[in-house]
Scaffold this motif. Structure first.
Motif, PDB file in Angstrom:
ATOM      1  N   PRO A  32       0.809  -1.221   0.000  1.00  0.00           N
ATOM      2  CA  PRO A  32       0.000   0.000   0.000  1.00  0.00           C
ATOM      3  C   PRO A  32       0.843   1.273   0.000  1.00  0.00           C
ATOM      4  N   ILE A  33       0.147   2.392  -0.095  1.00  0.00           N
ATOM      5  CA  ILE A  33       0.788   3.699   0.105  1.00  0.00           C
ATOM      6  C   ILE A  33       0.428   4.165   1.514  1.00  0.00           C
ATOM      7  N   ILE A  34       1.451   4.440   2.316  1.00  0.00           N
ATOM      8  CA  ILE A  34       1.250   4.999   3.665  1.00  0.00           C
ATOM      9  C   ILE A  34       2.248   6.150   3.735  1.00  0.00           C
ATOM     10  N   ASP A  35       1.766   7.360   3.527  1.00  0.00           N
ATOM     11  CA  ASP A  35       2.725   8.461   3.288  1.00  0.00           C
ATOM     12  C   ASP A  35       2.001   9.798   3.421  1.00  0.00           C
ATOM     13  N   ARG A  36       2.790  10.855   3.429  1.00  0.00           N
ATOM     14  CA  ARG A  36       2.247  12.211   3.350  1.00  0.00           C
ATOM     15  C   ARG A  36       2.084  12.548   1.862  1.00  0.00           C
ATOM     16  N   ALA A  37       1.059  13.285   1.509  1.00  0.00           N
ATOM     17  CA  ALA A  37       0.849  13.632   0.089  1.00  0.00           C
ATOM     18  C   ALA A  37       1.931  14.603  -0.374  1.00  0.00           C
ATOM     19  N   PRO A  38       2.467  14.397  -1.582  1.00  0.00           N
ATOM     20  CA  PRO A  38       3.524  15.290  -2.061  1.00  0.00           C
ATOM     21  C   PRO A  38       3.053  16.744  -2.187  1.00  0.00           C
ATOM     22  N   GLY A  39       1.754  16.940  -2.486  1.00  0.00           N
ATOM     23  CA  GLY A  39       1.292  18.299  -2.792  1.00  0.00           C
ATOM     24  C   GLY A  39       0.549  18.987  -1.671  1.00  0.00           C
ATOM     25  N   ALA A  40       0.495  18.423  -0.462  1.00  0.00           N
ATOM     26  CA  ALA A  40      -0.206  19.077   0.640  1.00  0.00           C
ATOM     27  C   ALA A  40       0.328  18.523   1.955  1.00  0.00           C
ATOM     28  N   ALA A  41       0.941  19.413   2.753  1.00  0.00           N
ATOM     29  CA  ALA A  41       1.648  18.959   3.957  1.00  0.00           C
ATOM     30  C   ALA A  41       0.718  18.360   5.002  1.00  0.00           C
ATOM     31  N   ASN A  42      -0.576  18.703   4.958  1.00  0.00           N
ATOM     32  CA  ASN A  42      -1.495  18.195   5.988  1.00  0.00           C
ATOM     33  C   ASN A  42      -2.416  17.082   5.481  1.00  0.00           C
ATOM     34  N   VAL A  43      -2.029  16.464   4.350  1.00  0.00           N
ATOM     35  CA  VAL A  43      -2.831  15.342   3.829  1.00  0.00           C
ATOM     36  C   VAL A  43      -1.972  14.066   3.859  1.00  0.00           C
ATOM     37  N   PHE A  44      -2.546  13.007   4.414  1.00  0.00           N
ATOM     38  CA  PHE A  44      -1.836  11.734   4.534  1.00  0.00           C
ATOM     39  C   PHE A  44      -2.589  10.681   3.721  1.00  0.00           C
ATOM     40  N   LEU A  45      -1.835   9.756   3.137  1.00  0.00           N
ATOM     41  CA  LEU A  45      -2.417   8.769   2.221  1.00  0.00           C
ATOM     42  C   LEU A  45      -2.355   7.375   2.843  1.00  0.00           C
ATOM     43  N   ALA A  46      -3.464   6.666   2.812  1.00  0.00           N
ATOM     44  CA  ALA A  46      -3.510   5.298   3.380  1.00  0.00           C
ATOM     45  C   ALA A  46      -4.435   4.470   2.505  1.00  0.00           C
ATOM     46  N   PHE A  47      -3.923   4.035   1.366  1.00  0.00           N
ATOM     47  CA  PHE A  47      -4.768   3.230   0.467  1.00  0.00           C
ATOM     48  C   PHE A  47      -3.892   2.299  -0.385  1.00  0.00           C
ATOM     49  N   GLY A  48      -4.570   1.378  -1.072  1.00  0.00           N
ATOM     50  CA  GLY A  48      -3.858   0.485  -1.998  1.00  0.00           C
ATOM     51  C   GLY A  48      -3.453  -0.824  -1.343  1.00  0.00           C
ATOM     52  N   HIS A  49      -4.251  -1.300  -0.374  1.00  0.00           N
ATOM     53  CA  HIS A  49      -3.873  -2.519   0.361  1.00  0.00           C
ATOM     54  C   HIS A  49      -4.206  -3.799  -0.395  1.00  0.00           C
ATOM     55  N   GLY A  50      -4.820  -3.685  -1.570  1.00  0.00           N
ATOM     56  CA  GLY A  50      -5.026  -4.836  -2.450  1.00  0.00           C
ATOM     57  C   GLY A  50      -5.661  -6.026  -1.755  1.00  0.00           C
ATOM     58  N   GLN A  51      -4.951  -7.140  -1.779  1.00  0.00           N
ATOM     59  CA  GLN A  51      -5.465  -8.414  -1.230  1.00  0.00           C
ATOM     60  C   GLN A  51      -5.367  -8.450   0.297  1.00  0.00           C
ATOM     61  N   MET A  52      -4.740  -7.442   0.917  1.00  0.00           N
ATOM     62  CA  MET A  52      -4.319  -7.582   2.314  1.00  0.00           C
ATOM     63  C   MET A  52      -4.865  -6.523   3.264  1.00  0.00           C
ATOM     64  N   GLY A  53      -5.933  -5.831   2.863  1.00  0.00           N
ATOM     65  CA  GLY A  53      -6.380  -4.681   3.658  1.00  0.00           C
ATOM     66  C   GLY A  53      -6.876  -5.033   5.049  1.00  0.00           C
ATOM     67  N   LEU A  54      -7.502  -6.188   5.192  1.00  0.00           N
ATOM     68  CA  LEU A  54      -7.956  -6.586   6.533  1.00  0.00           C
ATOM     69  C   LEU A  54      -6.728  -6.865   7.410  1.00  0.00           C
ATOM     70  N   THR A  55      -5.789  -7.621   6.870  1.00  0.00           N
ATOM     71  CA  THR A  55      -4.581  -7.974   7.621  1.00  0.00           C
ATOM     72  C   THR A  55      -3.808  -6.726   8.054  1.00  0.00           C
ATOM     73  N   GLN A  56      -3.731  -5.741   7.141  1.00  0.00           N
ATOM     74  CA  GLN A  56      -2.799  -4.628   7.359  1.00  0.00           C
ATOM     75  C   GLN A  56      -3.461  -3.342   7.858  1.00  0.00           C
ATOM     76  N   ALA A  57      -4.787  -3.369   8.089  1.00  0.00           N
ATOM     77  CA  ALA A  57      -5.474  -2.109   8.444  1.00  0.00           C
ATOM     78  C   ALA A  57      -5.006  -1.562   9.793  1.00  0.00           C
ATOM     79  N   ALA A  58      -4.905  -2.424  10.807  1.00  0.00           N
ATOM     80  CA  ALA A  58      -4.585  -1.916  12.147  1.00  0.00           C
ATOM     81  C   ALA A  58      -3.201  -1.288  12.176  1.00  0.00           C
ATOM     82  N   ILE A  59      -2.223  -1.938  11.567  1.00  0.00           N
ATOM     83  CA  ILE A  59      -0.865  -1.378  11.599  1.00  0.00           C
ATOM     84  C   ILE A  59      -0.792  -0.110  10.739  1.00  0.00           C
TER      85      ILE A  59
END
Ligand SMILES: Cc1cc2nc3c(=O)[nH]c(=O)nc-3n(C[C@H](O)[C@H](O)[C@H](O)COP(=O)(O)OP(=O)(O)OC[C@H]3O[C@@H](n4cnc5c(N)ncnc54)[C@H](O)[C@@H]3O)c2cc1C
Length: 431
Positions: A368-395
């Motif tokens: 997935p992408i877990i990061d700050r958005a390149p174009g906005a300092a106060n926007v964070f990205l948490a998406f793209g977990h594909g087949q594993m979103g349930l497994t990886q959501a909490a972390i």
């Protein structure tokens, strides 16, 4: 719960209330922030509701590999394959496939496996930590292991490399013969080529109930919910002061988290994050009151399916279908799953089984992408977990709360940077 975050209480708006958004919202709330969840649908009702329920600690083998790349034409062309593509959708998939081919380089395999392992191996424990004040939600989790079933000798042989990777990552695996499999699954109707038991895997007995409980407690602890769809992120001086809803309203906050699953791409592009996000649609067939005994989840790699014993029945879930997000479900896929279910367990009555289709948020390299958005300092990205979103959501929630606070994240987040796909301006055709 702490009263204020280290950096002081801030208002945070989380866009998307799937399990990833819910986990981010809960983690941020526990850090002391005032959090609003925004979603046009009921929380937890997207891909997060219908998945196979596996907390797949064994998910440390990248899909992007030389072997998959070589097998892809056959997989896409064969009728009963677990992977399918609507041909008219192909042009939109080109950016995804281009980055997928790049991720298949042998030199990337180990790096991607490590990136998966960091988020997956502790998936179960990270859920337990996030839910430490919610015993009702913890009670939905089981740790009964997961049985990989091989339907032919070739399949078992081909899986050796994957299982060596799992062992190298420290996972205990036990080889089972067909007789061992039969002892565990007395109702199975096929002769298998044996299996592998991954003891440390877990599962959730009702993913939709997990979303409901998380949401209920989020609201009980002061969290807010806006049942709205976000159309636009307004940008002023490298920050986003407010987001605009499709019904012409605005929602202001100090911090935004974009967690809209497979629907994140157009919103991410507005904060300079152009990503080759596509969807791999998946299906499930749910058999209520199954008259067969399945004591633990099964993975049937050859069929692209998981079989999970859930609180309300036996769920057969999986397949990968490349198509538009808004295309109608394809009944041929549910027929394919039903056929496989009856092949495995001839006693099963599947005619009246419930069917479901959902859109995985898929990135070409499978992390997935877990990061700050390149174009906005106060926007964070948490998406793209594909087949594993349930497994990886909490972390993921834990990591987002840490970077919003300016604290050290629980794992090295460099493999999940948005910039790994480059700043290609040619990605706006991705699905
Ligand atoms: C068949 C199948 C089996 C699976 N099995 C497993 C498994 O066993 N284990 C595992 O770990 N993972 C599994 N997955 C993957 C997992 O379900 C997904 O990775 C996960 O649910 C993604 O969660 P999410 O919160 O990112 O997305 P979603 O649950 O799809 O949530 C995204 C939310 O964003 C909202 N949204 C969209 N657009 C907007 C907007 N403009 N404004 C506001 N909100 C918006 C949507 O309404 C939705 O509620 C499976 C998936 C499928 C399809």
């Amino acid at each position: 719960m702490r009263d204020v975050g280290r950096t002081g209480t801030r208002t945070v708006a989380v866009i998307g209330a799937g399990l990833v958004g819910l986990a981010c919202a809960r983690a941020l709330q526990r850090t002391g922030h005032v959090v609003t969840l925004i979603d046009p649908e009921d929380p937890g009702s997207g891909a997060s509701a219908g998945n196979a329920g596996l907390i797949a600690g064994s998910a440390v083998v990248p899909e992007a590999s030389r072997e998959t790349l070589l097998a892809l034409p056959r997989l896409l062309l064969s009728n009963d394959s677990p992977v399918s593509l609507r041909i008219t959708h192909f042009p939109r998939l080109v950016p995804f496939l281009w980055h997928f081919a790049k991720a298949c380089r042998t030199s990337r395999f180990d790096e991607l496996s490590r990136a998966m392992a960091q988020l997956s191996l502790n998936g179960f424990d990270r859920w337990m930590a996030l839910l430490d004040d919610l015993p009702e939600a913890r009670a939905l989790f089981r740790r009964d292991g997961c049985l990989y079933l091989y339907l032919s000798e070739d399949e078992h042989l081909n899986a050796k490399k994957d299982n060596d990777v799992r062992r190298a990552r420290g996972m205990p695996l036990t080889e089972l013969s067909d007789a061992d499999v039969r002892a565990l699954l007395p109702d199975i109707g096929v002769t298998t080529a044996g299996g592998i038991l991954a003891q440390s895997a877990g599962h959730v007995v009702e993913p939709r109930a997990l979303g409901d409980l998380l949401f209920r407690h989020f609201v009980a602890d002061g969290g807010r919910f806006q049942q709205r769809k976000i159309a636009r992120l307004e940008r002023v001086d490298h920050r986003v002061p407010a987001v605009h809803t499709t019904d012409g309203d605005q929602i202001a906050a100090n911090v935004f988290v974009l967690a809209a699953g497979a629907y994140s791409r157009p919103l991410a592009a507005q904060v300079e994050a152009r990503v080759p996000l596509a969807t791999q649609r998946g299906y499930h067939v749910m058999v209520r009151d199954p008259d067969v005994s399945v004591p633990m989840p099964l993975l049937v790699p050859g069929a692209g399916l998981a079989v999970t014993p859930m609180r309300n029945g036996l769920r057969f879930a999986g397949l990968v279908e490349f198509d538009r997000l808004d295309a109608a479900p394809n009944p041929a896929r549910t027929r394919q799953i039903k056929q496989c279910a009856v092949h495995l367990f001839p006693r099963l009555a599947v005619d009246n089984a419930e069917t479901w289709m959902g859109c995985r948020p898929s990135l070409p390299d499978g992390v997935p992408i877990i990061d700050r958005a390149p174009g906005a300092a106060n926007v964070f990205l948490a998406f793209g977990h594909g087949q594993m979103g349930l497994t990886q959501a909490a972390i993921t929630g834990e990591a987002i709360a840490a970077i919003v606070e300016g604290d050290a994240p629980p794992v090295d987040l460099s493999p999940y940077r948005v910039t790994r796909f480059g700043r290609s301006e040619n990605l706006h055709h991705a699905a």
